[in-house]
Design an enzyme around this catalytic site. Structure first.
Site, mmCIF file in Angstrom:
data_model
loop_
_atom_site.group_PDB
_atom_site.id
_atom_site.type_symbol
_atom_site.label_atom_id
_atom_site.label_comp_id
_atom_site.label_asym_id
_atom_site.label_seq_id
_atom_site.Cartn_x
_atom_site.Cartn_y
_atom_site.Cartn_z
ATOM 1 N N ASN A 9 -40.233 13.998 -72.979
ATOM 2 C CA ASN A 9 -39.637 14.920 -73.956
ATOM 3 C C ASN A 9 -40.679 15.979 -74.286
ATOM 4 O O ASN A 9 -41.641 15.707 -74.983
ATOM 5 C CB ASN A 9 -39.226 14.134 -75.205
ATOM 6 C CG ASN A 9 -38.733 15.047 -76.311
ATOM 7 O OD1 ASN A 9 -38.486 16.238 -76.097
ATOM 8 N ND2 ASN A 9 -38.590 14.493 -77.509
ATOM 9 N N TRP A 10 -40.449 17.177 -73.797
ATOM 10 C CA TRP A 10 -41.463 18.235 -73.953
ATOM 11 C C TRP A 10 -41.401 18.934 -75.300
ATOM 12 O O TRP A 10 -42.257 19.761 -75.610
ATOM 13 C CB TRP A 10 -41.325 19.253 -72.813
ATOM 14 C CG TRP A 10 -41.721 18.697 -71.487
ATOM 15 C CD1 TRP A 10 -42.277 17.468 -71.238
ATOM 16 C CD2 TRP A 10 -41.597 19.346 -70.210
ATOM 17 N NE1 TRP A 10 -42.503 17.320 -69.893
ATOM 18 C CE2 TRP A 10 -42.095 18.452 -69.236
ATOM 19 C CE3 TRP A 10 -41.113 20.584 -69.797
ATOM 20 C CZ2 TRP A 10 -42.125 18.762 -67.878
ATOM 21 C CZ3 TRP A 10 -41.133 20.900 -68.451
ATOM 22 C CH2 TRP A 10 -41.643 20.000 -67.500
ATOM 23 N N LYS A 11 -40.351 18.688 -76.064
ATOM 24 C CA LYS A 11 -40.235 19.303 -77.400
ATOM 25 C C LYS A 11 -40.389 20.822 -77.289
ATOM 26 O O LYS A 11 -39.913 21.406 -76.319
ATOM 27 C CB LYS A 11 -41.243 18.653 -78.355
ATOM 28 C CG LYS A 11 -41.162 17.115 -78.295
ATOM 29 C CD LYS A 11 -41.960 16.412 -79.354
ATOM 30 C CE LYS A 11 -41.788 14.899 -79.207
ATOM 31 N NZ LYS A 11 -42.448 14.143 -80.273
ATOM 32 N N HIS A 95 -32.920 12.710 -82.023
ATOM 33 C CA HIS A 95 -34.379 12.532 -82.110
ATOM 34 C C HIS A 95 -34.811 12.640 -83.580
ATOM 35 O O HIS A 95 -34.241 13.421 -84.345
ATOM 36 C CB HIS A 95 -35.090 13.591 -81.264
ATOM 37 C CG HIS A 95 -36.552 13.306 -81.113
ATOM 38 N ND1 HIS A 95 -37.474 13.624 -82.085
ATOM 39 C CD2 HIS A 95 -37.235 12.684 -80.135
ATOM 40 C CE1 HIS A 95 -38.673 13.218 -81.695
ATOM 41 N NE2 HIS A 95 -38.559 12.638 -80.514
ATOM 42 N N GLU A 97 -37.171 14.078 -84.968
ATOM 43 C CA GLU A 97 -37.536 15.424 -85.413
ATOM 44 C C GLU A 97 -36.286 16.237 -85.759
ATOM 45 O O GLU A 97 -36.298 17.046 -86.680
ATOM 46 C CB GLU A 97 -38.394 16.113 -84.339
ATOM 47 C CG GLU A 97 -39.810 15.536 -84.333
ATOM 48 C CD GLU A 97 -40.499 15.537 -82.983
ATOM 49 O OE1 GLU A 97 -40.067 16.269 -82.071
ATOM 50 O OE2 GLU A 97 -41.482 14.775 -82.831
ATOM 51 N N GLU A 167 -37.703 4.753 -81.501
ATOM 52 C CA GLU A 167 -38.860 5.596 -81.795
ATOM 53 C C GLU A 167 -39.218 5.469 -83.272
ATOM 54 O O GLU A 167 -38.658 6.187 -84.114
ATOM 55 C CB GLU A 167 -38.553 7.060 -81.466
ATOM 56 C CG GLU A 167 -38.319 7.324 -79.995
ATOM 57 C CD GLU A 167 -38.768 8.732 -79.598
ATOM 58 O OE1 GLU A 167 -39.458 8.852 -78.585
ATOM 59 O OE2 GLU A 167 -38.448 9.697 -80.314
ATOM 60 N N GLY A 173 -46.401 11.114 -82.302
ATOM 61 C CA GLY A 173 -47.409 12.170 -82.414
ATOM 62 C C GLY A 173 -48.595 11.794 -83.279
ATOM 63 O O GLY A 173 -49.414 12.634 -83.634
ATOM 64 N N SER A 212 -46.238 7.714 -79.215
ATOM 65 C CA SER A 212 -47.631 7.628 -78.751
ATOM 66 C C SER A 212 -47.803 6.729 -77.521
ATOM 67 O O SER A 212 -48.777 5.980 -77.438
ATOM 68 C CB SER A 212 -48.557 7.180 -79.886
ATOM 69 O OG SER A 212 -48.504 8.115 -80.956
ATOM 70 N N GLY A 233 -43.758 11.789 -75.386
ATOM 71 C CA GLY A 233 -43.945 13.154 -75.860
ATOM 72 C C GLY A 233 -45.224 13.742 -75.285
ATOM 73 O O GLY A 233 -45.268 14.163 -74.133
ATOM 74 N N GLY A 234 -46.275 13.729 -76.084
ATOM 75 C CA GLY A 234 -47.540 14.379 -75.729
ATOM 76 C C GLY A 234 -48.050 14.072 -74.326
ATOM 77 O O GLY A 234 -48.475 14.979 -73.594
#
Ligand code: 13P
Length: 263
Positions: A9-11, A95, A97, A167, A173, A212, A233-234
């Site tokens: 997931n590149w956000k 999600h 966010e 999640e 993050g 994470s 993510g990251g």
């Protein structure tokens, strides 16, 4: 047996040009992965570039969100038909966010799931508790509520192939991942919910862990029986860590397949 599924997931990261560059390097670095499904989730404006650059590879492309409506006066929205035509196979729904920063409700998740279904997109439905909810011992109650409202009204037939993602908000993050035991406990609970609603079909539904996930913790998380992959993510923004996580999933998937053969 459930196939592992690693999703990046590149956000709000990577322009179309950066997406094309990343996809080209990923193709070069990609290991053979018979037991792992792989997909990336770029921003809407980078979807076409990702689809083009990954054509003919084993990496699928999905969107990070979808409108619940199909067309009309809904400024800023992107419909399931638009995503499908752009070459998307998947869509992330609910999600944390979106829930926390953009006010998305369980009701919205429910309507977006219906939109994904209408357009043949495989959803990844995200659920998870905040730190305050975990500290108040409310984790399973929160998951139960999100699932009950989000998945309300769908049948086992409609839900075939759907993917869930656990999640925990406090792990996203933050560099602080859930322990494999915490992930397994929550994901076994989610599996139980799915079995109650969908019966046997739930055994085939994948549940990813997200929060994470890194090369150094992936193997342990993915070795849990109800952790069928990761929503990353990251660590999905660079080729090397993303490939390392795919390799960890492939090893876990290979052990699963061996165990299934021996049963
Ligand atoms: P991080 O891997 O950066 O914690 O993000 C997890 C996530 O939200 C994936 O959807």
């Amino acid at each position: 047996m459930r196939k592992m599924f690693i999703a990046g997931n590149w956000k709000l990261n990577k322009t179309a040009r950066e997406t094309a560059e990343f996809a080209a390097s990923l193709r070069r670095a990609l290991p053979p992965a018979a037991h792992t499904e792989i997909a990336v989730f770029p921003a809407h404006t980078s979807l076409a570039a990702a689809v083009e650059a990954l054509r003919g590879s084993s990496v699928g492309v999905g969107a990070q969100d979808v409108a619940w409506e199909d067309s009309g006066a809904f400024t800023g929205e992107v419909s399931g038909a638009m995503l499908k035509e752009a070459g998307c196979r998947y869509v992330i729904i609910g999600h944390s966010e979106r829930r926390q920063l953009f006010g998305e409700t369980d009701k919205a998740v429910n309507r977006k799931l219906a939109a994904a279904l209408r357009h043949g997109l495989t959803p990844i439905v995200c659920v998870g508790e905040t730190l305050a909810e975990r500290d108040a011992n409310r984790t399973l109650a929160v998951l139960d509520w999100q699932l009950k409202e989000g998945l309300k009204g769908f049948t086992a037939e409609q839900a075939a192939g759907w993917v869930l993602a656990y999640e925990p908000v406090w792990a996203i993050g933050t560099g602080r991942n859930a322990t494999p035991q915490q992930a397994q406990e929550a994901q076994a609970f989610i599996r139980g919910f799915l079995i109650k609603q969908f019966g046997q079909a739930a055994e085939a539904m994948r549940i990813q862990y997200g929060g994470s996930v890194k090369p150094d913790n992936a193997a342990e998380l993915l070795s849990q029986p109800d952790v069928d992959g990761a929503l990353v993510g990251g660590a999905s923004l660079e080729v090397a860590p993303f490939v390392a996580i795919i390799l960890a999933a492939e090893r876990a998937g290979t052990s699963r397949a061996a165990a299934a053969m021996n049963r």
